[in-house]
Design a protein around this motif. Structure first.
Motif, short mmCIF file in Angstrom:
data_model
loop_
_atom_site.label_atom_id
_atom_site.label_comp_id
_atom_site.label_asym_id
_atom_site.label_seq_id
_atom_site.Cartn_x
_atom_site.Cartn_y
_atom_site.Cartn_z
N TRP A 43 54.59 8.10 5.54
CA TRP A 43 54.35 7.72 4.14
C TRP A 43 52.86 7.78 3.80
N ALA A 44 52.06 7.19 4.69
CA ALA A 44 50.62 7.12 4.40
C ALA A 44 50.00 8.51 4.40
N ASN A 45 50.69 9.49 4.96
CA ASN A 45 50.17 10.85 5.02
C ASN A 45 50.71 11.73 3.89
N SER A 46 51.74 11.23 3.16
CA SER A 46 52.33 12.07 2.12
C SER A 46 51.68 11.74 0.78
N LYS A 47 51.99 12.58 -0.20
CA LYS A 47 51.32 12.41 -1.51
C LYS A 47 52.08 11.39 -2.34
N ILE A 48 51.89 10.12 -2.03
CA ILE A 48 52.55 9.07 -2.80
C ILE A 48 51.51 8.37 -3.66
N SER A 49 52.00 7.58 -4.63
CA SER A 49 51.04 6.82 -5.43
C SER A 49 50.57 5.60 -4.64
N ALA A 50 49.40 5.10 -5.00
CA ALA A 50 48.80 3.90 -4.38
C ALA A 50 48.64 4.06 -2.87
N ARG A 51 48.25 5.26 -2.42
CA ARG A 51 48.18 5.51 -0.99
C ARG A 51 47.13 4.64 -0.29
N GLY A 52 46.01 4.44 -0.97
CA GLY A 52 44.94 3.61 -0.38
C GLY A 52 45.41 2.19 -0.12
N ALA A 127 46.57 10.14 12.67
CA ALA A 127 45.60 11.11 13.18
C ALA A 127 46.31 12.34 13.71
N ALA A 128 47.43 12.14 14.41
CA ALA A 128 48.16 13.27 14.98
C ALA A 128 48.77 14.12 13.87
N LEU A 129 49.28 13.45 12.82
CA LEU A 129 49.90 14.20 11.71
C LEU A 129 48.88 15.11 11.03
N GLN A 130 47.64 14.63 10.97
CA GLN A 130 46.62 15.42 10.27
C GLN A 130 46.19 16.65 11.07
N THR A 131 46.60 16.74 12.35
CA THR A 131 46.26 17.93 13.12
C THR A 131 47.37 18.99 13.06
N ILE A 132 48.51 18.64 12.42
CA ILE A 132 49.59 19.64 12.31
C ILE A 132 49.20 20.65 11.22
N ARG A 153 62.66 18.73 13.69
CA ARG A 153 62.49 19.86 14.59
C ARG A 153 61.04 20.26 14.81
N ILE A 154 60.16 19.93 13.88
CA ILE A 154 58.77 20.35 14.01
C ILE A 154 57.82 19.17 14.20
N VAL A 155 57.90 18.18 13.29
CA VAL A 155 56.93 17.09 13.34
C VAL A 155 57.13 16.23 14.59
N LEU A 156 58.36 15.76 14.81
CA LEU A 156 58.58 14.83 15.92
C LEU A 156 58.20 15.42 17.28
N PRO A 157 58.61 16.70 17.58
CA PRO A 157 58.18 17.25 18.88
C PRO A 157 56.65 17.33 19.00
N LEU A 158 55.98 17.68 17.90
CA LEU A 158 54.52 17.76 17.96
C LEU A 158 53.88 16.38 18.15
N LEU A 159 54.60 15.33 17.76
CA LEU A 159 54.05 13.97 17.90
C LEU A 159 54.37 13.36 19.27
N MET A 160 55.08 14.09 20.11
CA MET A 160 55.55 13.53 21.38
C MET A 160 54.42 12.94 22.25
N PRO A 161 53.30 13.65 22.46
CA PRO A 161 52.24 13.06 23.28
C PRO A 161 51.73 11.74 22.70
#
Lengths: 242, 269
Positions: A43-52, A127-132, A153-161
């Motif tokens: 959520w904090a990484n997606s384009k939502i309102s009131a993100r800050g 931090a990991a999401l921002q490197t995808i 299929r893409i995000v979760l495997p990349l977040l495994m470490p």
């Protein structure tokens, strides 16, 4: 030398109850706080309102002392006066002594721990999401992949470490985070919410039984050593990737 | 993203955010209202600062603040000195058994100081440091985590700079002080933020080692103040809690980005 201290421990029903409590504590706080941290990060990484505001709100519990957190939650749990009972009474539910009955005391403790650590774990996921790379998302969009499939299929495997790193931290926390017991339950009622480190403290500094506390310390260190070995193996594996 | 899922996302995220800060908001509410108004959630009741006044007069808070401040400073200075020297040795010097010693240091990452309370207590008592701020800080000074962090930072320093300083006639400690330490400034800052917030919040060990208002840090003072035996009411406890977290919380809200960066840098080794 000293083996009778261990024998005494193994013959002590409270010891086994405390071990069981701590296993439940770990078994619930580790996966639930990781799951919430992941949701928070997505959520904090997606384009939502009131993100800050959202990011700040998630992370704030991390900078509070556990003792202060316990005091804040006391206001929720107090029977009759607490916020939970006030909300319950709106729906005609009876007053519940969350901290004072064996069935709920440990769960009340577990909730405070999850609240405290989820926001901390979130920042590692963030931090990991921002490197995808962006183009993975674009490629998935062109292929018409649903968001759920993309995440699974893409995000979760990349977040495994990152997940493994967080899991080790959460495991260590499930031994370490016990300060709120001092305020909320003191391990009671009838040891229902007592955790290992609190029991070590109680034995050494309330019952002045240092030998048994020391024996228990050794057992905890042995378990932590196994966790360490697992992490070293995992770290080795990760360096092979690079 | 369709506008519906976008709305649902925002809604879920904000709902969770509100749940997450609700305990703080309720504490703020309770602290600024009389106890009976606070527990009845009487929204139109008058605001009051009485709880803060009662709480402030109920315990030597100024002393506690000062103790916590001294404690985190003493720990940070000790950590900077020890982790700089040890981190430099592991990063740039050759000595027999280096790898084995480093593994011994890393093992400390898992043998948490929290678990060693019984042994550390015996040691601190033998050293005559019971009920002193130095005694509270000592077990944390040779931080394995800090040594590891400094080693990584120093390993990133180009060897050419080291060589250049050596040719200019700089001694080993001079090189460390003039080349390595300035280049590792971001790591020091990150480490300082993590260390200060950890020890500002630490409770169990200070509870064991301190025994008087002259050494007691805020967290221990707060737990004694809020103990049910003292019979203080929920509004006053909330006021005391907010008072004791205020400095760190305000610092966090102002330097939020630096805090998060610091935790990240410290976490991803």
């Amino acid at each position: 030398m000293g083996t009778e201290n261990y024998a005494d421990l193994f013959a002590d029903p409270t010891f086994w109850l405390v071990v069981k409590n701590n296993l439940l504590y770990a078994g619930v706080t580790i996966p639930v706080s990781i799951g919430i941290a992941l949701a928070m990060a997505l959520w904090a990484n997606s384009k939502i309102s009131a993100r800050g505001f959202v990011r700040t709100a998630y992370f704030t519990p991390t900078v509070l002392p556990m003792i202060a957190a316990a005091n804040l939650w006391l206001f929720f749990y107090t029977p009759g006066l607490g916020v939970l009972d006030q909300i319950g009474s709106l729906f005609g539910l009876p007053s519940v002594n969350w901290l004072g009955q064996p069935e709920t005391a440990l769960w009340a403790i577990i909730i405070v721990t999850i609240w405290k650590e989820a926001g901390f774990f979130m920042i590692f996921y963030l931090a990991a999401l921002q490197t995808i790379p962006e183009d993975l998302k674009e490629a998935a969009d062109i292929e018409g992949t649903s968001r759920w499939t993309y995440t699974r299929r893409i995000v979760l495997p990349l977040l495994m470490p990152t997940t493994l790193f967080i899991a080790v931290n959460a495991m260590i926390n499930s031994v370490k985070l016990i300060d709120h017991l001092f305020i909320l339950t003191k391990g009671g009622p009838s040891d229902a919410s007592k955790l290992i480190l609190y029991y070590i403290w109680e034995m050494a500094f309330a019952f002045f039984d240092a030998p048994h506390a020391a024996a228990m310390t050794i057992l905890v260190i042995a378990v932590l050593g196994i966790v360490a070995a697992v992490q070293f193996l995992y770290l080795d594996k990760r360096t092979h990737y690079q | 993203m369709t506008s519906l899922t976008k709305f649902m996302d925002s809604f879920g995220a904000i709902l969770l955010a509100i749940i997450w800060i609700a305990p703080l908001l309720f504490a703020f509410w309770a602290a600024t209202h009389s106890t009976s108004d606070a527990v009845n959630l009487n929204l139109f009741s008058p605001w009051t600062m009485d709880n803060f006044r009662v709480a402030w007069n109920g315990a030597p808070w100024l002393k506690y603040f000062l103790n916590t401040f001294t404690l985190v400073t003493v720990i940070l200075i000790g950590q900077f000195i020890l982790t700089t020297l040890a981190g430099f040795a592991f990063a740039q010097l050759q000595f027999p058994g280096k790898d084995y010693v480093f593994i011994l240091v890393l093992m400390q990452l898992f043998i948490l100081p929290e678990v060693l309370i019984v042994e550390n207590y015996a040691m601190v008592s033998r050293l005559g440091l019971f009920d002193t701020i130095l005694g509270v800080g000592m077990p944390y000074m040779a931080s394995a985590f800090g040594i590891f962090l400094m080693r990584q930072a120093f390993k990133g320093v180009p060897i050419e700079l080291h060589e250049a300083a050596r040719i200019e006639g700089c001694g080993l400690l001079g090189i460390l002080w003039r080349v390595y330490v300035p280049l590792a400034k971001p790591t020091y800052l990150a480490y300082a933020l993590v260390s200060v917030s950890t020890h500002w919040n630490n409770f169990l060990w200070p509870l064991i080692v301190t025994n008087s208002p002259d050494t007691r840090p805020l967290t221990v003072g707060l737990s004694i103040f809020g103990a049910p035996e003292n019979g203080v009411d929920i509004s006053v406890i909330s006021a005391a809690t907010l008072m004791s977290v205020a400095p760190l919380l305000i610092a966090f809200l102002i330097f939020q980005r630096q805090f998060v960066q610091a935790f990240l840098r410290a976490g991803i080794k």
